[in-house]
Design a protein around this motif. Structure first.
Motif, PDB file in Angstrom:
ATOM      1  N   ALA A  44      -4.834  16.215  22.070  1.00 16.53           N
ATOM      2  CA  ALA A  44      -5.487  17.514  22.258  1.00 16.53           C
ATOM      3  C   ALA A  44      -5.582  18.268  20.941  1.00 16.53           C
ATOM      4  CB  ALA A  44      -4.713  18.337  23.285  1.00 16.53           C
ATOM      5  N   ALA A  45      -4.526  18.212  20.141  1.00 18.90           N
ATOM      6  CA  ALA A  45      -4.564  18.862  18.834  1.00 18.90           C
ATOM      7  C   ALA A  45      -5.668  18.257  17.970  1.00 18.90           C
ATOM      8  CB  ALA A  45      -3.205  18.729  18.143  1.00 18.90           C
ATOM      9  N   ALA A  46      -5.786  16.921  18.004  1.00 17.20           N
ATOM     10  CA  ALA A  46      -6.844  16.258  17.238  1.00 17.20           C
ATOM     11  C   ALA A  46      -8.222  16.686  17.732  1.00 17.20           C
ATOM     12  CB  ALA A  46      -6.683  14.742  17.341  1.00 17.20           C
ATOM     13  N   LEU A  47      -8.372  16.836  19.046  1.00 14.81           N
ATOM     14  CA  LEU A  47      -9.635  17.281  19.611  1.00 14.81           C
ATOM     15  C   LEU A  47      -9.999  18.675  19.107  1.00 14.81           C
ATOM     16  CD1 LEU A  47     -11.904  16.575  21.682  1.00 14.81           C
ATOM     17  CD2 LEU A  47     -10.495  17.705  23.416  1.00 14.81           C
ATOM     18  N   LEU A  48      -8.986  19.504  18.887  1.00 14.13           N
ATOM     19  CA  LEU A  48      -9.207  20.857  18.379  1.00 14.13           C
ATOM     20  C   LEU A  48      -9.345  20.894  16.856  1.00 14.13           C
ATOM     21  CD1 LEU A  48      -6.587  22.784  20.559  1.00 14.13           C
ATOM     22  CD2 LEU A  48      -9.064  22.622  20.937  1.00 14.13           C
ATOM     23  N   GLY A  49      -9.140  19.723  16.219  1.00 16.47           N
ATOM     24  CA  GLY A  49      -9.240  19.653  14.769  1.00 16.47           C
ATOM     25  C   GLY A  49      -8.053  20.282  14.060  1.00 16.47           C
ATOM     26  N   ARG A  50      -6.886  20.249  14.704  1.00 13.90           N
ATOM     27  CA  ARG A  50      -5.696  20.876  14.140  1.00 13.90           C
ATOM     28  C   ARG A  50      -4.509  19.937  14.241  1.00 13.90           C
ATOM     29  NH1 ARG A  50      -5.717  26.725  17.015  1.00 13.90           N
ATOM     30  NH2 ARG A  50      -4.030  27.149  15.507  1.00 13.90           N
ATOM     31  N   LEU A  56      -1.376  19.997  31.817  1.00 13.14           N
ATOM     32  CA  LEU A  56      -1.333  19.801  33.262  1.00 13.14           C
ATOM     33  C   LEU A  56      -1.573  18.327  33.567  1.00 13.14           C
ATOM     34  CD1 LEU A  56      -3.437  22.936  34.279  1.00 13.14           C
ATOM     35  CD2 LEU A  56      -0.937  22.732  34.167  1.00 13.14           C
ATOM     36  N   HIS A  57      -0.493  17.618  33.827  1.00  9.17           N
ATOM     37  CA  HIS A  57      -0.560  16.191  34.172  1.00  9.17           C
ATOM     38  C   HIS A  57      -0.677  16.119  35.694  1.00  9.17           C
ATOM     39  CE1 HIS A  57       0.713  11.827  33.720  1.00  9.17           C
ATOM     40  NE2 HIS A  57       0.830  12.040  35.019  1.00  9.17           N
ATOM     41  N   LEU A  58      -1.882  15.834  36.175  1.00  2.03           N
ATOM     42  CA  LEU A  58      -2.153  15.893  37.606  1.00  2.03           C
ATOM     43  C   LEU A  58      -2.538  14.518  38.133  1.00  2.03           C
ATOM     44  CD1 LEU A  58      -4.299  19.181  37.657  1.00  2.03           C
ATOM     45  CD2 LEU A  58      -1.805  18.934  37.724  1.00  2.03           C
ATOM     46  N   GLY A  59      -1.562  13.806  38.639  1.00  2.00           N
ATOM     47  CA  GLY A  59      -1.812  12.541  39.311  1.00  2.00           C
ATOM     48  C   GLY A  59      -1.229  12.649  40.712  1.00  2.00           C
ATOM     49  N   ASN A  60      -0.761  11.528  41.277  1.00  2.00           N
ATOM     50  CA  ASN A  60      -0.059  11.621  42.557  1.00  2.00           C
ATOM     51  C   ASN A  60       1.217  12.430  42.368  1.00  2.00           C
ATOM     52  OD1 ASN A  60       0.049  10.936  45.383  1.00  2.00           O
ATOM     53  ND2 ASN A  60       1.769   9.614  44.878  1.00  2.00           N
ATOM     54  N   PHE A  82      -6.011  19.271  30.725  1.00  2.00           N
ATOM     55  CA  PHE A  82      -5.911  18.514  31.979  1.00  2.00           C
ATOM     56  C   PHE A  82      -5.864  17.022  31.663  1.00  2.00           C
ATOM     57  CE2 PHE A  82      -7.716  22.516  33.319  1.00  2.00           C
ATOM     58  CZ  PHE A  82      -7.180  22.743  34.583  1.00  2.00           C
ATOM     59  N   THR A  83      -4.959  16.307  32.358  1.00  2.00           N
ATOM     60  CA  THR A  83      -4.866  14.863  32.151  1.00  2.00           C
ATOM     61  C   THR A  83      -4.419  14.184  33.437  1.00  2.00           C
ATOM     62  OG1 THR A  83      -4.077  13.143  30.634  1.00  2.00           O
ATOM     63  CG2 THR A  83      -2.459  14.788  31.359  1.00  2.00           C
ATOM     64  N   ALA A  84      -4.424  12.855  33.445  1.00  2.00           N
ATOM     65  CA  ALA A  84      -4.079  11.979  34.580  1.00  2.00           C
ATOM     66  C   ALA A  84      -5.201  12.001  35.617  1.00  2.00           C
ATOM     67  CB  ALA A  84      -2.724  12.339  35.179  1.00  2.00           C
ATOM     68  N   GLY A  85      -5.019  11.255  36.707  1.00  2.00           N
ATOM     69  CA  GLY A  85      -6.122  10.958  37.625  1.00  2.00           C
ATOM     70  C   GLY A  85      -6.876  12.156  38.144  1.00  2.00           C
ATOM     71  N   VAL A 143      -8.215  15.466  28.530  1.00  2.00           N
ATOM     72  CA  VAL A 143      -7.754  14.429  27.596  1.00  2.00           C
ATOM     73  C   VAL A 143      -7.143  13.275  28.396  1.00  2.00           C
ATOM     74  CG1 VAL A 143      -6.186  13.869  25.698  1.00  2.00           C
ATOM     75  CG2 VAL A 143      -7.301  16.114  25.778  1.00  2.00           C
ATOM     76  N   PRO A 144      -7.802  12.122  28.466  1.00  2.00           N
ATOM     77  CA  PRO A 144      -7.219  10.975  29.158  1.00  2.00           C
ATOM     78  C   PRO A 144      -5.884  10.584  28.543  1.00  2.00           C
ATOM     79  CG  PRO A 144      -9.553  10.616  28.747  1.00  2.00           C
ATOM     80  CD  PRO A 144      -9.165  11.844  27.966  1.00  2.00           C
ATOM     81  N   THR A 145      -4.911  10.352  29.390  1.00  2.00           N
ATOM     82  CA  THR A 145      -3.598   9.972  28.894  1.00  2.00           C
ATOM     83  C   THR A 145      -3.533   8.458  28.659  1.00  2.00           C
ATOM     84  OG1 THR A 145      -1.213  10.237  29.250  1.00  2.00           O
ATOM     85  CG2 THR A 145      -2.543   9.615  31.166  1.00  2.00           C
ATOM     86  N   ASP A 146      -2.570   8.040  27.873  1.00  2.00           N
ATOM     87  CA  ASP A 146      -2.366   6.610  27.605  1.00  2.00           C
ATOM     88  C   ASP A 146      -0.881   6.392  27.350  1.00  2.00           C
ATOM     89  OD1 ASP A 146      -2.407   3.953  26.822  1.00  2.00           O
ATOM     90  OD2 ASP A 146      -4.317   4.152  25.770  1.00  2.00           O
ATOM     91  N   GLU A 147      -0.120   6.352  28.426  1.00  2.00           N
ATOM     92  CA  GLU A 147       1.330   6.228  28.311  1.00  2.00           C
ATOM     93  C   GLU A 147       1.742   4.877  27.725  1.00  2.00           C
ATOM     94  OE1 GLU A 147       3.428   8.333  31.841  1.00  2.00           O
ATOM     95  OE2 GLU A 147       1.452   7.760  32.590  1.00  2.00           O
ATOM     96  N   GLU A 148       0.986   3.837  28.057  1.00  2.00           N
ATOM     97  CA  GLU A 148       1.350   2.508  27.541  1.00  2.00           C
ATOM     98  C   GLU A 148       1.213   2.446  26.023  1.00  2.00           C
ATOM     99  OE1 GLU A 148      -0.662   3.024  30.118  1.00  2.00           O
ATOM    100  OE2 GLU A 148       0.609   2.281  31.757  1.00  2.00           O
ATOM    101  N   LEU A 149       0.147   3.031  25.499  1.00  2.00           N
ATOM    102  CA  LEU A 149      -0.027   3.056  24.053  1.00  2.00           C
ATOM    103  C   LEU A 149       1.074   3.871  23.394  1.00  2.00           C
ATOM    104  CD1 LEU A 149      -1.564   2.404  21.482  1.00  2.00           C
ATOM    105  CD2 LEU A 149      -3.111   4.325  21.974  1.00  2.00           C
ATOM    106  N   GLU A 150       1.458   4.972  24.003  1.00  2.00           N
ATOM    107  CA  GLU A 150       2.538   5.794  23.457  1.00  2.00           C
ATOM    108  C   GLU A 150       3.845   5.010  23.424  1.00  2.00           C
ATOM    109  OE1 GLU A 150       4.146   9.325  21.773  1.00  2.00           O
ATOM    110  OE2 GLU A 150       2.070   8.675  22.108  1.00  2.00           O
ATOM    111  N   ILE A 151       4.138   4.294  24.509  1.00  2.00           N
ATOM    112  CA  ILE A 151       5.347   3.469  24.542  1.00  2.00           C
ATOM    113  C   ILE A 151       5.275   2.376  23.484  1.00  2.00           C
ATOM    114  CG2 ILE A 151       6.643   1.802  25.942  1.00  2.00           C
ATOM    115  CD1 ILE A 151       5.833   3.505  28.401  1.00  2.00           C
ATOM    116  N   ALA A 152       4.107   1.753  23.351  1.00  2.00           N
ATOM    117  CA  ALA A 152       3.947   0.687  22.351  1.00  2.00           C
ATOM    118  C   ALA A 152       4.147   1.224  20.939  1.00  2.00           C
ATOM    119  CB  ALA A 152       2.566   0.047  22.489  1.00  2.00           C
ATOM    120  N   ARG A 153       3.614   2.400  20.651  1.00  2.00           N
ATOM    121  CA  ARG A 153       3.786   3.001  19.324  1.00  2.00           C
ATOM    122  C   ARG A 153       5.257   3.245  19.026  1.00  2.00           C
ATOM    123  NH1 ARG A 153      -0.897   7.692  19.767  1.00  2.00           N
ATOM    124  NH2 ARG A 153      -2.677   6.470  18.997  1.00  2.00           N
TER     125      ARG A 153
END
Length: 395
Positions: A188-194, A204-208, A324-327, A377-387
């Motif tokens: 999100a910060a990158a999206l804002l250019g900061r 707001l992580h809104l999934g099940n 807003f993120t997640a499903g 902002v679509p989340t990517d938990e797997e990429l975060e864990i991999a990093r």
């Protein structure tokens, strides 16, 4: 070993209560080489046999199936290009506050936290043990859902109960969805250019499962989930916030036992309890047909969201973006619009045209007049864990 010759692949394992999800990523370019899921672990299958239709009796068998699927694609666990295995672990308590290289002592520590996450940590532990058996030579890293929230100040983390009792039983706000929050906050910060250190966000992580988190300068300072993932927002099947006396009332007046109340609040509440279904898409379809229960479920859901947006605006003092993120967060324009409607006094204005546009990339849906950005902002938990895993494994 030269930098070019270093292995760069990371296998990410998410061992849930009845499934194992996996992704294999190449961290040289962060590409996905393989992904999949083994489900219905331990369930009764055809003719009453264990393991569901797939015949997977337990998590050990499921993980061996994952290994077989990868080998069938020429990406076996015996590959010299595999650098490490990263494991999602739900609860790290106060002990594990960052990605942790797994040792026998660490496994024992995660086992000690099972009372705080009885549905999740045992499955996480099984995944760790089997993966270590399959590749004992590889670095294995635990990435904890709770770790991102270890920075929450005591004033926000403490419940106002007797401190000796709370400390003895580990009762405090831990927070969850931390891996998602970490990824989304940076994106999100990158999206804002900061830089992340420059922005204040309400994520707001809104999934099940659903949570709200106040992030100041890239650091979590408050979150809606607490001791367990039950507290906070209305979720698919979880109630979120209720008066604690509801539990006593149901026990004394309703004659319900603790296990029955636990099942009610965790599995028969939320959207399901209010509207009869736990899928927001179906809630929307039923609302369009005039279903009053579905409308009530939607109204309660977005009302709770608005309460937390207002509360976390006060906690942060200055908000640069609501994210807003997640499903549900990524796909429901109706939820985003309703949750933030009428908040122009807080500088939050959603653009209806931008909000209606669907897409797989991060985007702004706020109006030009909005002082506070509204982002998807679509989340990517797997990429975060991999990093996290790759960074720790490389030393």
């Amino acid at each position: 070993m030269s930098e070019a010759a270093r292995p760069t692949r990371v296998l990410v394992l998410n061992s849930g209560s009845s499934s194992v999800k996996y992704q294999l990523l190449d961290m040289a370019d962060q590409s996905r080489l393989a992904s999949g899921v083994v489900e219905r672990i331990g369930e009764k299958g055809d003719a009453g046999r264990e393991g569901g239709d797939d015949g997977v009796a337990d998590h050990a068998a499921a993980l061996r199936r994952v290994a077989g699927e990868l080998a069938g694609r020429g990406l076996g666990l015996d590959s010299p290009e595999l650098a490490a295995v990263g494991h999602r672990v739900v609860h790290g308590g106060t002990r594990f506050t960052g990605p942790t290289l797994i040792t026998d002592e660490v496994v024992a520590g995660i086992e000690e936290l099972v009372p705080l996450a009885p549905l999740h940590n045992p499955a996480n532990i099984t995944g760790i043990k089997v993966a270590r058996e399959l590749r004992p030579d590889l670095p294995q890293v635990a990435v904890f859902d709770t770790a991102f929230h270890a920075t929450i100040p005591e004033a926000a983390a403490r419940y106002a109960i007797d401190t000796a009792t709370a400390d003895r039983h580990g009762i405090r706000r831990y927070g969850f969805h931390g891996t998602s929050n970490a990824y989304v906050s940076r994106a999100a910060a990158a999206l804002l250019g900061r830089e992340p250190s420059e922005v204040n966000l309400i994520v707001l992580h809104l999934g099940n499962g659903a949570s709200a988190t106040a992030v100041r300068g890239g650091v979590s300072v408050d979150t809606s989930m607490g001791l367990t993932p039950l507290e906070g927002l209305v979720m698919g099947t979880r109630s979120g916030d209720v008066d604690p006396a509801v539990v006593f009332h149901l026990a004394r007046v309703g004659g319900m036992g603790t296990d029955e109340i636990d099942t009610l609040l965790n599995k028969r509440s939320g959207l399901l309890g209010l509207g009869g279904v736990n899928d927001m898409r179906e809630i929307g379809r039923r609302m369009a047909e005039g279903d009053e229960r579905a409308q009530l479920a939607f109204d309660v859901y977005v009302h709770r969201l608005r309460r937390y947006v207002g509360a976390f605006t006060a906690v942060l003092g200055r908000v640069d973006a609501v994210v807003f993120t997640a499903g549900v967060g990524e796909n429901s324009a109706a939820v985003r619009a309703a949750a933030l409607a009428g908040l122009d006094g807080l500088g939050i204005v959603v653009d209806p045209v931008r909000n209606a546009v669907r897409g797989s990339a991060g985007r702004l849906v706020s109006a030009e007049s909005s002082r506070v950005a509204v982002a998807v902002v679509p989340t990517d938990e797997e990429l975060e864990i991999a990093r996290d895993t790759y960074a720790l494994a490389r030393g």
